[in-house]
Design a protein around this motif. Structure first.
Motif, short mmCIF file in Angstrom:
data_model
loop_
_atom_site.label_atom_id
_atom_site.label_comp_id
_atom_site.label_asym_id
_atom_site.label_seq_id
_atom_site.Cartn_x
_atom_site.Cartn_y
_atom_site.Cartn_z
N MET A 187 40.89 42.13 48.97
CA MET A 187 41.64 41.17 47.88
C MET A 187 42.41 40.13 48.90
O MET A 187 42.61 38.94 48.62
CB MET A 187 42.65 42.08 47.07
N ALA A 188 43.04 40.59 49.93
CA ALA A 188 43.73 39.48 50.78
C ALA A 188 42.89 38.52 51.47
O ALA A 188 43.39 37.24 51.71
CB ALA A 188 44.52 40.35 52.08
N VAL A 189 41.67 38.96 51.90
CA VAL A 189 40.54 37.93 52.31
C VAL A 189 40.30 37.00 51.30
O VAL A 189 40.40 35.85 51.23
CB VAL A 189 39.45 38.82 52.94
N ALA A 190 39.95 37.63 50.06
CA ALA A 190 39.63 36.55 49.07
C ALA A 190 40.61 35.73 48.83
O ALA A 190 40.44 34.52 48.32
CB ALA A 190 39.31 37.62 47.74
N MET A 191 42.12 36.16 48.59
CA MET A 191 43.27 35.30 48.42
C MET A 191 43.22 34.11 49.34
O MET A 191 43.44 32.93 49.03
CB MET A 191 44.53 36.03 48.36
N ALA A 192 42.92 34.44 50.82
CA ALA A 192 42.86 33.55 51.72
C ALA A 192 41.98 32.56 51.33
O ALA A 192 42.09 31.31 51.85
CB ALA A 192 42.77 34.07 53.16
N GLU A 193 40.50 32.85 51.00
CA GLU A 193 39.70 31.73 50.71
C GLU A 193 39.92 30.93 49.63
O GLU A 193 39.17 30.09 49.37
CB GLU A 193 38.17 32.89 50.70
N CYS A 194 40.68 31.72 48.65
CA CYS A 194 40.96 30.85 47.41
C CYS A 194 42.29 30.01 47.75
O CYS A 194 42.43 29.70 46.68
CB CYS A 194 40.84 31.80 46.23
#
Length: 452
Positions: free
Chosen positions: A208-215
């Protein structure tokens, strides 16, 4: 009258046939009936009774269903698979066998035995026969996920979600499937829902943290990565991601702190450790801590020979580490660099009196105009200092010659840590310009006492 009797006989015969064909199937196919029988007689007694029947008739459908249901509920997957494989194989000759259920249970057992390809094949048969079964769609989604076909897994998991909207396993797998497809924004709602139910799920939290960074939710992502840094499984990767984010804003001190935490963890995968050491080494160098940076890079040389440009970096910065002036010339801030340039000018002219008249700082170089006095002569000179280690072409020398002329200087001196092109050397012939390249500059730097 006769016709009425015949009709009555035909109807009665039809009813009897239906009861013979359908009723046994119903009794054998109802898991609720089997469960109630197990409660009344006990599992061992029911299993023993069914196995006795199978000894005399290996294709006894009711006995197979009973044994299969018990093994399925007990998660005895190997025996479960054998039973439902038999039921599936005899289904053509026994219409009372539920083909969709047999194939589905066979697939679920195969999945739990680690036979992903067999599981996929069986579950696909089951889904085609009965697309509305939750377990079949869930396990087919899991099998496709494990095979790496995430787009197909999403299709099955979406179907499972329509059949059970609150199942956490479905939500988690949907989130992870979207994540693996790099559909980060789509993954976030499902990952968040899964975390609400299982807040200790570190894999989901990390993704989820990686996805947040990408978004574009960098601040939130960074907080999660920093929270996960001590974790034995996801700590190293979290340190790496946090370090990258700190590097983007030139916060090298915080990035080094991230990487130092990672290097203290008990278990760090080799592929992550080498990245961490490489980045940490370069960040130390960016902070002008050459010795610490070299220590990280030399560890990479020992563990992973030939990694990226480590050999060249070690060679370059080993030289820098031995010469403080060289470090200042190449790496220091503007004020320290200008101060060093003034000392280079004084050293270049030896016992002459040098008075600096003007300093001009540009993005690619620094220019200093000064007056030089000697008992026998005096002159106005302009020095240009390049920090590059590459080749300076004649175009720059021609432009510098124009600057010497326009500023009415008697002489120009052009200095670089790299070299000047052959055409640049030819151009200065007969012109009042001296060129100082790497070797000559290093000799000057060694003569300077930076403490003065």
């Amino acid at each position: 009258m006769l016709i009425s009797v015949l009709i009555a006989i035909i109807v009665a015969a039809s009813i009897i046939v239906l009861l013979i064909v359908v009723k046994p199937g119903k009794r054998g196919g109802n898991s609720g009936d089997i469960s109630s029988r197990v409660q009344k007689k006990g599992k061992s007694a029911i299993l023993k009774e069914a196995e006795k029947k199978l000894t005399h008739d290996p294709h006894n459908v009711l006995a197979l269903k009973t044994v299969g249901e018990i093994h399925y509920n007990d998660k005895n997957w190997e025996k479960c698979w054998n039973v439902y494989k038999t039921l599936y194989d005899i289904s053509a000759a026994h219409i009372e066998v539920d083909v969709a259920k047999a194939a589905g249970r066979m697939g679920i057992a195969a999945y739990n035995m680690g036979k992903i390809e067999d599981a996929t094949n069986s579950l696909m048969i089951s889904v085609r026969k009965n697309p509305e079964d939750f377990d079949t769609n869930l396990y087919l989604g899991k099998a496709l996920f494990d095979k790496g076909t995430y787009d197909k897994a999403i299709y099955c998991l979406k179907k499972a979600r329509t059949l059970n909207t609150e199942n956490i396993e479905v939500l988690r797998l949907l989130g992870l499937s979207f994540f693996r497809c790099q559909k980060y924004r789509d993954s976030l709602p499902f990952l968040k829902r899964a975390l609400d139910e299982r807040p200790d799920d570190k894999e989901t939290l990390f993704n989820m943290a990686v996805a947040m960074a990408e978004c574009g939710m960098g601040d939130k992502a960074l907080k999660i990565f920093m929270h996960l840094r001590p974790d034995p499984l996801f700590g190293a990767q979290s340190c790496l991601e946090a370090g990258k984010m700190h590097e983007k804003v030139k916060d090298f001190k915080s990035a080094v702190a991230d990487y130092e935490i990672a290097m203290k963890l008990e278990t760090v995968p080799d592929n992550i450790l080498v990245q961490i050491r490489y980045r940490c080494g370069n960040d130390y160098i960016a902070m002008n801590d050459i010795s610490s940076g070299l220590a990280c890079l030399k560890k990479i040389q020992a563990s992973t020979p030939g990694y990226k440009d480590v050999d060249q970096l070690v060679l370059r910065y080993s030289e820098l580490n031995q010469n403080k002036n060289l470090q200042i010339y190449l790496l220091s801030g503007t004020s320290d660099f200008v101060a060093l340039c003034r000392k280079i000018i004084s050293t270049y002219h030896g016992d002459c009196f040098v008075k600096v008249e003007d300093v001009e700082v540009a993005s690619e170089c620094v220019e200093i105009i000064c007056s030089v006095e000697n008992p026998k002569w005096q002159a106005k000179e302009i020095f240009r200092f390049y920090r590059t280690q590459t080749i300076v072409g004649d175009m720059f020398i021609r432009e510098f010659h124009g600057k010497v002329r326009d500023s009415k200087c008697d002489k120009g001196v052009c200095v670089t840590m790299g070299a000047f092109s052959e055409s640049g050397h030819k151009y200065i012939e007969g012109r009042p310009i001296d060129l100082i390249e790497k070797e000559a500059l290093q000799k000057l730097l060694k003569k300077i006492n930076v403490l003065k």
